[in-house]
Design an enzyme around this catalytic site. Structure first.
Site, short mmCIF file in Angstrom:
data_model
loop_
_atom_site.label_atom_id
_atom_site.label_comp_id
_atom_site.label_asym_id
_atom_site.label_seq_id
_atom_site.Cartn_x
_atom_site.Cartn_y
_atom_site.Cartn_z
N GLY A 419 85.67 -36.05 -65.96
CA GLY A 419 86.38 -34.79 -65.91
C GLY A 419 86.69 -34.24 -67.28
O GLY A 419 86.86 -33.03 -67.45
N GLY A 421 84.71 -34.47 -69.92
CA GLY A 421 83.50 -34.16 -70.67
C GLY A 421 82.53 -35.34 -70.68
O GLY A 421 82.60 -36.24 -69.83
N THR A 422 81.60 -35.32 -71.66
CA THR A 422 80.56 -36.35 -71.78
C THR A 422 80.82 -37.19 -73.02
O THR A 422 81.17 -36.66 -74.08
CB THR A 422 79.17 -35.70 -71.89
OG1 THR A 422 78.96 -34.85 -70.76
CG2 THR A 422 78.08 -36.76 -71.92
N ASP A 534 97.25 -40.22 -66.59
CA ASP A 534 95.97 -40.47 -65.91
C ASP A 534 95.55 -41.93 -66.09
O ASP A 534 94.42 -42.23 -66.45
CB ASP A 534 94.88 -39.54 -66.45
CG ASP A 534 93.67 -39.47 -65.53
OD1 ASP A 534 93.81 -39.86 -64.34
OD2 ASP A 534 92.60 -39.02 -65.97
#
Length: 735
Positions: A419, A421-422, A534
């Site tokens: 979520g 990014g890469t 998170d």
């Protein structure tokens, strides 16, 4: 002092005198005879003592009947400076009269410091003629040639074995006596008319041409043939003799190829005797008749001599064509126009290129500034300055550096996508490996999260938090650079590609303690309290030692010191999301406690936090875990690879802690400090039991038997509180 200076000057004088003496002793005297008949004798050869190079009698020439002879009895036909001497040597013969009576003549000669050149041929002439050369020295050597015929050979001038044969000569250098012998292997009276004799002789290459029947009959009148002998000065190389060689000015010393010693040669553009001090003189190529040194100017009038060479000079208005070495008229008009046009065109091109380069530089600079602002660079700077002192130095990386590090963001370098990014694997110029997180293109919400992550991580310096190394804001989307953790995520080990890694209970407890300690540090000991928001197994990395590293702070929030909770838009991952936070939108540290409780349940059970393959009532791990605990079915969801008889009580205690962390009401959940202390107490208790099992006597002696045997609340609570205090102290220090 004056005496010493005088001695020094005397030493220099003698040194120079000795040098001149060495040079001078290799030069001929002024009154030396240099003619023998019509042949000029040139140094290092000479006729009398003091006129030839000393120490080598091969250079001594005897003049007999106006003919020069070397080694007393070998007549010299020609001298040259290239290390070869042309002499005349007798032939050998065997003749037969009409009755078959044989007459023989053999030839022999002795060479001392001279040697037979390889540019000679051993030749046999006659039918059934055998030519033999024997050499004697340290090594004996023989070579032979056989010529066959039974009738007059054809008059083709070829010495091909019919009436005439020839072979190469390669006598050893140490040979000093040579003998040629002629013979006939089978005599026939029929030979007498066209080949009464056989001949054997040495002859220089190309100095004898076979004339078939004429030579077979008339060669009896030719007694001698030209032969080449090799000579050299001394027996040392040029390097060995150095400046003491007899080579004069404008000459070069060359090592003798066929034998020991050296020879001298005049430099290019010079001619004369290189063995004399001033023997090599400049050749005027413009006037000389020599074909070797003559100029190649097409018009002799243009030739100009210079020391060691020449050049062709054209008159004004003409230029030299180096292909034909001729002068051609200059085409001034077209040449000038073409030259000016070319230079002007190049100047224009260069100017345009410079302008384009400048414009590109300005455009790139403006674009980088635009990306910097677009990626929140100004906002990040403002927030960092307002967030208090930073605990981490954030390095700014360039766009080119990031491209090189990721090999142009190659797919093979992708470590994971999520979520936020890469994430790419990057290799920096110092060969250090890093993780580079790139936001999704066109997702403006990612910018805020990236800024937030830099802001949060700049306040953290903890051994169990992934270290932020820097960022790049010059690109279209922002990039964050982290330390590279090599052993995947906790999710990979529990549910993914590394599920077979077989995490033991000790490993799982260690990971839980490290994550709990990190969260406790973020909540209570960081310079500004931080809520991760998170926490999940996918955001917990493991290194090769299975040390936990908490990552991905994009959703994290800094909590002001005067507040306990923030009202924010709900963000998190289903299965880990605090239900109270989900319903109220109020974020506090107990939200992280809930998420950690789910992670602890995953560590205990190996089950995913959210699984739609489970029954509806059990798809959430919290519900599934609570039901199993309530119905005393904990062993159904905790596998045998984790739980056994030795750690049953520890598993049950850890399950109880997980249940406390996931209570619906946040106020009923413990703080992360307490959770970390309880888990640390489990590890300490486990270590104490292992030690007491191995050393029971020492344990009883050190701790006291009455404490070990006590079963009451007081004893156990004292031990727990002490352990808890130690754990809390460790959490607060961070490092």
């Amino acid at each position: 002092m004056k005496v010493q200076e005088g001695l020094f000057l005397v030493a220099i004088f003698f040194s120079l005198a000795c040098t001149q003496l060495v040079k001078g002793q290799h030069q001929p005297g002024e009154n030396c005879q240099n003619k023998c008949g019509n042949i000029t004798i040139e140094y290092p050869f000479g006729i009398s003592s003091g006129c030839y190079y000393p120490g080598n009698e091969s250079f001594s020439i005897t003049c007999k009947e106006d003919r020069p002879h070397v080694l007393s009895d070998i007549e010299v036909a020609n001298f040259n400076h290239s290390g070869q001497l042309q002499v005349l040597l007798n032939r050998s013969s065997t003749c037969y009269d009409e009755q078959g009576k044989k007459t023989e003549e053999d030839s022999s000669f002795t060479l001392e410091n001279l040697s037979l050149s390889a540019n000679n041929k051993l030749t046999a002439v006659g039918c059934n003629a055998l030519s033999l050369l024997d050499t004697f020295g340290m090594q004996n050597y023989s070579t032979a040639c056989l010529s066959l015929c039974d009738s007059p050979p054809e008059a083709d001038g070829e010495c091909n074995g019919r009436g005439c044969c020839r072979v190469d000569v390669s006598a050893p250098l140490d040979s000093y006596t040579f003998e040629t012998t002629s013979g006939r292997i089978k005599h026939m009276t029929s030979f007498h008319d066209f080949s009464p004799c056989t001949y054997a002789f040495l002859v220089e290459d190309d100095k004898f041409n076979f004339s078939s029947t004429e030579d077979l009959l008339n060669l009896r009148n030719v007694m001698r043939f030209p032969v080449l002998l090799d000579w050299s000065v001394g027996n040392q190389t040029c390097e060995q003799v150095g400046s003491t060689s007899i080579c004069g000015g404008n000459s070069t010393c060359l090592d003798s190829t066929p034998r020991n010693g050296y020879i001298c040669r005049c430099n290019e553009g010079f001619d004369g005797n290189p063995y004399l001090s001033a023997g090599c003189q400049d050749v005027n190529e413009c006037t000389t008749s020599s074909t070797i040194h003559r100029h190649n100017c097409s018009d002799p009038k243009t030739c100009r001599n210079k020391v060691g060479g020449f050049y062709c000079k054209c008159q004004s208005g003409y230029r030299l064509d180096t292909t034909t070495m001729s002068c051609k008229r200059k085409e001034f008009a077209w040449t000038t126009i073409l030259l000016v046009t070319t230079i002007g065109f190049l100047v224009i091109l260069l100017g345009v290129a410079c302008i384009q380069q400048r414009m590109k530089h300005l455009k790139d600079t403006k674009l980088r500034e635009q990306f910097f602002e677009q990626n929140g660079g100004g906002m990040l700077t403002q927030r960092l300055s307002g967030a208090g002192p930073s605990n981490v130095d954030v390095k700014i990386f360039t766009e080119d550096g990031m491209k090189k590090a990721t090999n142009g963001y190659a797919e093979s370098r992708i470590l994971g996508q999520g979520g936020q990014g890469t994430v790419y694997k990057g290799i920096l110029p110092d060969n250090s490996i890093v993780a580079i997180k790139k936001a999704r293109l066109g997702d403006s919400s990612q910018v805020e999260q990236f800024i937030n992550e830099v802001l949060v991580l700049s306040q953290i310096n903890h051994r169990n938090v992934v270290k932020l190394l820097g960022c790049c804001l010059e690109t279209e989307v922002p990039l964050l650079v982290y330390e590279f953790i090599t052993n995947g995520t906790l999710f990979d080990h529990l549910h993914g590609s590394m599920i077979d890694s077989s995490l033991t209970w000790e490993h799982r407890l260690k990971i839980a303690i490290e994550v709990a300690g990190t969260l406790a540090y973020l909540h209570s000991s960081a310079s500004i309290p931080i809520i991760h928001r998170d926490i999940k197994t996918a955001n917990i990395l493991l290194d090769v030692n299975l040390t936990a590293k908490v990552a991905d702070f994009g959703a994290s929030r800094l909590i002001p010191m005067d507040k306990e909770e923030l009202e924010t838009m709900v963000q998190g991952t289903l299965g880990y999301l605090d239900p109270e936070y989900y319903n109220t939108g109020l974020l506090n540290e107990k939200s992280d406690v809930y998420s950690f409780g789910v992670v602890l349940m995953e560590l205990l059970s190996g089950q995913k936090a959210l699984c739609f393959k489970r029954p509806q009532s059990s798809k959430h791990l919290v519900s599934y875990f609570a039901t199993a605990t309530k119905e005393n079915r904990l062993d159904e969801i905790i596998g045998g690879e984790v739980m056994n008889e030795d750690n049953l009580k520890e598993i049950q205690e850890a399950a109880r802690i997980a249940a406390e962390c996931t209570r619906l009401m946040g106020e009923e959940r413990p703080r992360m400090k307490e959770v970390a202390a309880k888990l640390e107490a489990l590890r300490v208790e486990k270590t104490k039991h292992k030690w007491s099992d191995q050393y029971p006597e020492e344990n009883e002696h050190l701790i006291g038997g009455h404490i070990l045997s006590a079963q009451g609340e007081t004893s156990s609570s004292i031990g727990y509180d002490s352990i808890k205090n130690v754990a809390i102290l460790d959490i607060e220090t961070g490092r």
